[in-house]
Design a protein around this motif. Structure first.
Motif, PDB file in Angstrom:
ATOM      1  N   ARG A 122       0.881  -1.356   0.113  1.00 43.14           N
ATOM      2  CA  ARG A 122       0.302   0.209   0.033  1.00 43.14           C
ATOM      3  C   ARG A 122       1.285   1.042  -0.319  1.00 43.14           C
ATOM      4  O   ARG A 122       0.702   2.045  -1.266  1.00 43.14           O
ATOM      5  N   VAL A 123       2.063   1.646   1.081  1.00 46.38           N
ATOM      6  CA  VAL A 123       2.458   2.280   0.900  1.00 46.38           C
ATOM      7  C   VAL A 123       4.054   2.566  -0.787  1.00 46.38           C
ATOM      8  O   VAL A 123       4.029   3.831  -1.266  1.00 46.38           O
ATOM      9  N   ARG A 124       3.533   1.323  -0.990  1.00 46.71           N
ATOM     10  CA  ARG A 124       5.327   1.715  -1.735  1.00 46.71           C
ATOM     11  C   ARG A 124       4.596   2.261  -3.229  1.00 46.71           C
ATOM     12  O   ARG A 124       4.776   2.835  -4.323  1.00 46.71           O
ATOM     13  N   ILE A 125       2.887   1.627  -3.083  1.00 50.00           N
ATOM     14  CA  ILE A 125       2.111   1.820  -4.699  1.00 50.00           C
ATOM     15  C   ILE A 125       1.747   3.519  -4.310  1.00 50.00           C
ATOM     16  O   ILE A 125       1.989   4.393  -5.671  1.00 50.00           O
ATOM     17  N   PRO A 156       4.301   3.637  12.724  1.00 50.81           N
ATOM     18  CA  PRO A 156       3.666   2.455  12.321  1.00 50.81           C
ATOM     19  C   PRO A 156       2.659   2.876  11.829  1.00 50.81           C
ATOM     20  O   PRO A 156       1.666   3.861  11.197  1.00 50.81           O
ATOM     21  N   GLU A 157       1.804   1.915  11.486  1.00 58.62           N
ATOM     22  CA  GLU A 157       0.474   1.103  10.238  1.00 58.62           C
ATOM     23  C   GLU A 157       0.586   2.222   9.068  1.00 58.62           C
ATOM     24  O   GLU A 157       0.378   3.555   9.188  1.00 58.62           O
ATOM     25  N   SER A 158       0.738   1.253   8.165  1.00 58.17           N
ATOM     26  CA  SER A 158       0.093   1.363   6.859  1.00 58.17           C
ATOM     27  C   SER A 158      -0.943   2.519   5.703  1.00 58.17           C
ATOM     28  O   SER A 158      -0.148   3.877   5.773  1.00 58.17           O
ATOM     29  N   GLU A 159      -1.908   2.686   7.096  1.00 54.94           N
ATOM     30  CA  GLU A 159      -2.909   4.450   6.328  1.00 54.94           C
ATOM     31  C   GLU A 159      -2.280   5.212   6.762  1.00 54.94           C
ATOM     32  O   GLU A 159      -2.531   6.531   6.213  1.00 54.94           O
ATOM     33  N   VAL A 160      -2.290   5.426   8.220  1.00 55.04           N
ATOM     34  CA  VAL A 160      -1.333   6.737   9.141  1.00 55.04           C
ATOM     35  C   VAL A 160       0.221   6.818   8.638  1.00 55.04           C
ATOM     36  O   VAL A 160      -0.066   8.183   8.050  1.00 55.04           O
TER      37      VAL A 160
END
Length: 216
Positions: free
Chosen positions: A14-17, A58-62
């Motif tokens: 998710r973060v890489r996109i 931490p946490e992808s959405e954050v």
């Protein structure tokens, strides 16, 4: 900044996109052994972002929201209220109703692969998550808001895992029953940021499968 990353993780993906969609790059770090990694981030999960001041987020959405606010490039979190709510809803549905049972399924697969009954028991919850997403996903090739948003960073890496072993255990293609979601999945894979990261995930899974076969 640096990112603790595992290529096959849908949350790290998710973060890489998001980074690719914003035209940005970042050094990727492989997490150390679990005990050592928990000294870095108590949650002990990827992704984890090391900020310039040395603090770890931490946490992808954050992480995605933070990077969208602080890095150059197109804004992927809508400002318009209706668009923002629509995109946030997709992410919420994906994280709560799809990712949780999907994680349970693969945990079962990796820990007790011969217990098909236990895996089969999780399928209805996964199907329910897909149903909820199908009700709300956009019909124009994007998850929400009529354009590429953070929802298009979050959803494709999860849908990536909706086939393969999951379909084999379920006995059919769960996503094929969800026409809007299936159409979205076909369309979003054409987005360069998404297709590149999905390729990274495929390569990571191939390496993992090769290791498993070598150990047999």
């Amino acid at each position: 900044m640096k990112l603790y990353n595992i290529p096959a993780s849908p949350f790290a993906a998710r973060v890489r996109i998001l980074l690719r969609a914003k035209g940005q790059t970042m050094e990727m770090l492989t997490p150390p052994a679990p005990a050592e990694f928990r000294q870095i981030t108590p949650l002990g999960k990827v992704p984890a972002l090391v900020r310039d001041d040395g603090s770890v987020l931490p946490e992808s959405e954050v992480i995605c929201h933070y990077l969208d606010d602080t890095l150059p490039g197109p804004k992927l979190y809508p400002v318009d209220t209706d668009a923002r709510v629509a995109s946030e809803l997709i992410v919420r549905l994906a994280d709560l109703y799809f990712a949780v049972p999907l994680s349970d399924f693969f945990t079962q697969l990796f820990t007790a692969p011969d217990d098909r009954a236990a895996m089969q028991a999780i399928i209805p919850d996964i199907a329910r998550g897909l149903k909820y997403l199908d009700l709300h996903v956009g019909q124009d090739g994007f998850a929400a808001a009529g354009r590429f948003t953070h929802a298009d960073c979050a959803l494709p890496p999860m849908l990536f895992y909706a086939g393969g072993m999951l379909s084999a255990v379920a006995g059919d293609d769960l996503m094929a029953k969800r026409l809007r979601l299936a159409a979205y999945w076909q369309a979003i894979q054409q987005q360069p940021a998404v297709s590149a990261v999905l390729d990274e995930m495929r390569q990571a899974l191939k390496k993992y499968q090769s290791k498993l076969q070598a150990g047999q």
